[in-house]
Design a protein around this motif. Structure first.
Motif, PDB file in Angstrom:
ATOM      1  N   PHE A  14      34.093  36.248  43.360  1.00 37.76           N
ATOM      2  CA  PHE A  14      35.036  37.277  43.767  1.00 37.76           C
ATOM      3  C   PHE A  14      34.719  37.856  45.146  1.00 37.76           C
ATOM      4  CE2 PHE A  14      35.645  37.711  39.084  1.00 37.76           C
ATOM      5  CZ  PHE A  14      36.997  37.433  39.070  1.00 37.76           C
ATOM      6  N   ALA A  15      33.571  37.494  45.712  1.00 37.56           N
ATOM      7  CA  ALA A  15      33.102  38.123  46.940  1.00 37.56           C
ATOM      8  C   ALA A  15      34.108  38.012  48.076  1.00 37.56           C
ATOM      9  CB  ALA A  15      31.766  37.517  47.359  1.00 37.56           C
ATOM     10  N   LEU A  16      34.786  36.885  48.173  1.00 34.49           N
ATOM     11  CA  LEU A  16      35.752  36.683  49.257  1.00 34.49           C
ATOM     12  C   LEU A  16      37.188  36.637  48.740  1.00 34.49           C
ATOM     13  CD1 LEU A  16      34.020  34.138  51.674  1.00 34.49           C
ATOM     14  CD2 LEU A  16      34.078  36.622  51.762  1.00 34.49           C
ATOM     15  N   GLU A  17      37.432  37.182  47.557  1.00 34.47           N
ATOM     16  CA  GLU A  17      38.791  37.135  47.026  1.00 34.47           C
ATOM     17  C   GLU A  17      39.757  37.930  47.901  1.00 34.47           C
ATOM     18  OE1 GLU A  17      41.405  38.211  43.035  1.00 34.47           O
ATOM     19  OE2 GLU A  17      39.233  38.064  42.906  1.00 34.47           O
ATOM     20  N   GLN A  18      39.349  39.151  48.299  1.00 35.83           N
ATOM     21  CA  GLN A  18      40.228  39.943  49.162  1.00 35.83           C
ATOM     22  C   GLN A  18      40.403  39.274  50.517  1.00 35.83           C
ATOM     23  OE1 GLN A  18      38.073  43.761  48.396  1.00 35.83           O
ATOM     24  NE2 GLN A  18      40.135  44.603  48.375  1.00 35.83           N
ATOM     25  N   PHE A  19      39.351  38.633  51.013  1.00 33.77           N
ATOM     26  CA  PHE A  19      39.436  37.892  52.274  1.00 33.77           C
ATOM     27  C   PHE A  19      40.518  36.812  52.167  1.00 33.77           C
ATOM     28  CE2 PHE A  19      38.084  34.062  54.582  1.00 33.77           C
ATOM     29  CZ  PHE A  19      38.015  34.542  55.878  1.00 33.77           C
ATOM     30  N   THR A  20      40.497  36.061  51.075  1.00 37.73           N
ATOM     31  CA  THR A  20      41.485  35.007  50.860  1.00 37.73           C
ATOM     32  C   THR A  20      42.893  35.592  50.740  1.00 37.73           C
ATOM     33  OG1 THR A  20      39.813  33.669  49.727  1.00 37.73           O
ATOM     34  CG2 THR A  20      42.120  33.067  49.386  1.00 37.73           C
ATOM     35  N   ARG A  21      43.015  36.711  50.038  1.00 39.60           N
ATOM     36  CA  ARG A  21      44.326  37.341  49.887  1.00 39.60           C
ATOM     37  C   ARG A  21      44.892  37.775  51.242  1.00 39.60           C
ATOM     38  NH1 ARG A  21      46.270  39.520  45.066  1.00 39.60           N
ATOM     39  NH2 ARG A  21      45.040  39.080  43.207  1.00 39.60           N
ATOM     40  N   VAL A  22      44.034  38.396  52.059  1.00 37.90           N
ATOM     41  CA  VAL A  22      44.492  38.861  53.368  1.00 37.90           C
ATOM     42  C   VAL A  22      44.927  37.685  54.223  1.00 37.90           C
ATOM     43  CG1 VAL A  22      43.781  39.944  55.529  1.00 37.90           C
ATOM     44  CG2 VAL A  22      43.141  40.979  53.359  1.00 37.90           C
ATOM     45  N   HIS A  23      44.116  36.622  54.247  1.00 34.94           N
ATOM     46  CA  HIS A  23      44.485  35.486  55.101  1.00 34.94           C
ATOM     47  C   HIS A  23      45.772  34.822  54.617  1.00 34.94           C
ATOM     48  CE1 HIS A  23      44.307  31.326  56.683  1.00 34.94           C
ATOM     49  NE2 HIS A  23      43.994  31.989  57.795  1.00 34.94           N
ATOM     50  N   THR A  24      45.926  34.679  53.305  1.00 33.79           N
ATOM     51  CA  THR A  24      47.159  34.094  52.766  1.00 33.79           C
ATOM     52  C   THR A  24      48.362  34.941  53.157  1.00 33.79           C
ATOM     53  OG1 THR A  24      45.956  33.155  50.898  1.00 33.79           O
ATOM     54  CG2 THR A  24      48.346  33.378  50.669  1.00 33.79           C
ATOM     55  N   TRP A  25      48.216  36.243  53.061  1.00 31.27           N
ATOM     56  CA  TRP A  25      49.312  37.147  53.440  1.00 31.27           C
ATOM     57  C   TRP A  25      49.644  37.032  54.923  1.00 31.27           C
ATOM     58  CZ3 TRP A  25      48.747  41.682  56.561  1.00 31.27           C
ATOM     59  CH2 TRP A  25      49.902  42.467  56.653  1.00 31.27           C
ATOM     60  N   LEU A  26      48.611  36.921  55.780  1.00 26.00           N
ATOM     61  CA  LEU A  26      48.831  36.825  57.213  1.00 26.00           C
ATOM     62  C   LEU A  26      49.538  35.526  57.604  1.00 26.00           C
ATOM     63  CD1 LEU A  26      45.432  38.160  58.625  1.00 26.00           C
ATOM     64  CD2 LEU A  26      47.684  39.229  58.890  1.00 26.00           C
ATOM     65  N   THR A  27      49.178  34.437  56.930  1.00 27.30           N
ATOM     66  CA  THR A  27      49.687  33.122  57.359  1.00 27.30           C
ATOM     67  C   THR A  27      50.983  32.711  56.672  1.00 27.30           C
ATOM     68  OG1 THR A  27      48.205  32.097  55.726  1.00 27.30           O
ATOM     69  CG2 THR A  27      47.408  32.282  57.995  1.00 27.30           C
ATOM     70  N   THR A  28      51.251  33.264  55.488  1.00 24.58           N
ATOM     71  CA  THR A  28      52.463  32.867  54.757  1.00 24.58           C
ATOM     72  C   THR A  28      53.531  33.947  54.740  1.00 24.58           C
ATOM     73  OG1 THR A  28      51.687  33.672  52.595  1.00 24.58           O
ATOM     74  CG2 THR A  28      51.045  31.435  53.246  1.00 24.58           C
ATOM     75  N   GLY A  29      53.109  35.184  54.939  1.00 27.41           N
ATOM     76  CA  GLY A  29      54.067  36.279  54.881  1.00 27.41           C
ATOM     77  C   GLY A  29      54.476  36.647  53.464  1.00 27.41           C
ATOM     78  N   GLU A  30      53.842  36.023  52.453  1.00 26.56           N
ATOM     79  CA  GLU A  30      54.180  36.337  51.062  1.00 26.56           C
ATOM     80  C   GLU A  30      53.672  37.729  50.689  1.00 26.56           C
ATOM     81  OE1 GLU A  30      52.587  33.341  48.571  1.00 26.56           O
ATOM     82  OE2 GLU A  30      53.779  31.690  49.446  1.00 26.56           O
TER      83      GLU A  30
END
Length: 550
Positions: A333-349
């Motif tokens: 879970f350590a980088l879960e928020q990191f992954t969420r932020v990057h997905t949001w930045l690159t996909t706009g979802e």
């Protein structure tokens, strides 16, 4: 009825609330035994299905360990009624021993009145009320504390079957004490309980002999508090064993109830002397994992696993390898928020749970725009996960420099740009509020980016310490610790440094090593903050840090 020879029903309920108006019985256990027997009789324990298939409150799941999935084996409360009534009739039971009878009583009456149109048929004997009179100066008379006082084993989770065992042990101990008072029958017990209380509570009385704690050395080390069976209840570290252990027994006001519960069961103390407080802190984390004491919360192994990521920060593995060199992280879970932020930045979802607490998606966007404006950030430069991590690291280092300029305080304890823990805030205490502003969300992004960077930088620092020499001064003496593959060794030991070109340094190491080196890091930071000179000599080939981002 004779207290020693006659058989009683020993019973315990776990419920979803404090009374039957707000909740229901979740689990119930019982057995019949006499105090003269060495062990309680066969314990029957059943989960009880919830009305209208209600979910178990999360708080109750935590303290009992009972999950909704486990409830597939639950039975209807009607079956509990018939089973309990049949057991009492067939075994000619006339009285039930319950630790805190005023709690169980309304649930039992509600169960029998609902399914049998009758009150609970047995007289209830409350061991808590008896213990209050017999032992007015015990720190606590809860079931765990009192059970341990009489020599019963303890358990972290509150389960009915274990509480029945403890109630039986408590009853045996109380019956022996009542005999000293000349009380041998239920009738005599009832009359005694009606008498005015003759002994008033004074200062706490502990089962541990004072000589055992007063004779401890005034030196650093690790102490272990043990119950009557020799089972370890708690492991702690100390700069001075004598001072630290005796501090538990001084004063009576504002005492932590959990500590009082533990001290009520502590019959003995063992200790291990160490050369320094730093070594005591490291030994403590190993001893906690070795013994898994019920009164330790932190540094337990539990189900934790280390996590490692590939160089693109897009793939995770529980084992460090050439393909997943970046880490260690304290879990997947350590980088879960990191992954969420990057997905949001690159996909706009839309992702309202970027911060785990739900935030309106329009405010996430406006808050991020404000953050970019405040920090001159062009979001198009965050195209890859590595780009985002590189920004997080630059951001935390810039924040550390600004903090040092404004406060004049050192913010770079190990020359990595990693600030002290206090420089990294948790989420605002206002996060429970429904309304957010763009300024709030901008601040949340800042704290999130700091936490992401800290997780990454922490892995680098821990890897440097994994094979190193730590030189420091302890009471006018120079001490030197050799660290090899995360183990603290003596200078004459022959552990060799792993060949980093052939295998990754964390490949065969686990949470135990991670916590040990984390404690070492925390102690170094603490010592430096206190003005102590600590020299670190990393013994690590440069190839190990070849995956660094910046």
């Amino acid at each position: 009825m004779n207290l020693l020879r006659d058989r009683f029903l020993f019973l315990d309920c776990q419920t979803t609330a404090a009374n039957p108006v707000l909740g229901s019985i979740l689990e119930i256990a019982w057995c019949d035994s006499s105090a003269s027997e060495q062990q309680p009789g066969k314990i029957q324990c059943k989960l009880v299905s919830q009305p209208d298939k209600k979910e178990i409150p999360f708080r109750i799941q935590v303290i009992t360990g009972i999950s909704d999935e486990e409830m597939v084996n639950a039975v209807h409360e009607r079956e509990i009624y018939f089973s309990l009534k049949k057991h009492c009739a067939e075994n000619q039971i006339n009285a039930a021993v319950v630790h805190y009878a005023s709690f169980e009583k309304p649930f039992l009456h509600e169960l029998f009145e609902k399914h049998g149109d009758e009150p609970f048929p047995l007289d209830l004997i409350c061991t808590y009320q008896i213990a209050r009179r017999l032992f007015p100066n015990l720190p606590t008379r809860g079931i765990r504390g009192l059970g341990g006082f009489f020599g019963a084993s303890n358990c972290e989770l509150k389960r009915s079957s274990h509480h029945v065992e403890m109630t039986f042990s408590i009853w045996q101990g109380l019956v022996a004490e009542l005999a000293k008072q000349g009380i041998y029958s239920v009738e005599e017990l009832r009359d005694w309980l009606k008498e005015p209380v003759k002994t008033k509570r004074t200062k706490y009385q502990y089962p541990l002999e004072s000589e055992k704690r007063l004779s401890l050395p005034d030196k650093p080390g690790v102490y272990k508090m043990m119950n009557a069976r020799g089972e370890i209840l708690y492991v702690g570290k100390a700069t001075s064993l004598k001072s630290r252990v005796n501090s538990y027994f001084r004063g009576q006001r504002n005492k932590d109830p959990r500590k009082l519960e533990m001290l009520t069961q502590t019959h003995n103390i063992d200790h291990i002397e160490c050369g320094s407080a730093l070594e005591a802190a490291i030994l403590e984390t190993d001893e906690i994992k070795r013994h898994d004491p019920p009164y330790n919360y932190s540094l337990k192994r539990k189900q934790r696993q280390l996590a490692f990521f590939d160089e693109n920060l897009s793939s995770m593995s529980y084992i460090q390898s050439i393909d997943h060199p970046i880490g260690p992280f304290s879990g997947h879970f350590a980088l879960e928020q990191f992954t969420r932020v990057h997905t949001w930045l690159t996909t706009g979802e839309d992702d309202p749970l970027i911060f785990f607490d739900e935030v309106p998606t329009d405010l996430i966007s406006s808050g991020f725009e404000l953050f970019c404006a405040e920090h001159n950030l062009d979001p198009t430069l965050l195209a890859t996960p590595r780009d985002l991590m590189a920004f997080c690291i630059r951001f935390i280092r810039k924040s550390a420099r600004l903090s040092q300029q404004s406060n004049g305080e050192a913010t770079n304890p190990l020359d990595t740009g990693e600030p002290d823990d206090d420089d990294l805030e948790d989420e605002d205490s206002d996060d429970s509020l429904v309304e957010y502003t763009p300024e709030d969300v901008s601040g949340k992004f800042g704290r999130l980016f700091k936490r992401i960077a800290k997780s990454y930088l922490r892995g680098k620092v821990l890897t440097r310490l994994l094979n190193s020499r730590i030189i420091f001064q302890e009471k006018s003496k120079i001490r030197r610790l050799e660290v090899r593959s995360g183990e603290i060794v003596h200078s004459d030991d022959s552990l060799e440094l792993k060949n980093a070109a052939k295998e990754q340094l964390w490949q065969n190491l686990d949470v135990m090593t991670y916590d040990r080196i984390s404690v070492l890091l925390s102690e170094i930071i603490r010592m430096r903050a206190a003005g102590q000179n600590v020299i670190i000599e990393p013994d690590m080939p440069l190839s190990i840090v070849s995956h660094q981002i910046i």
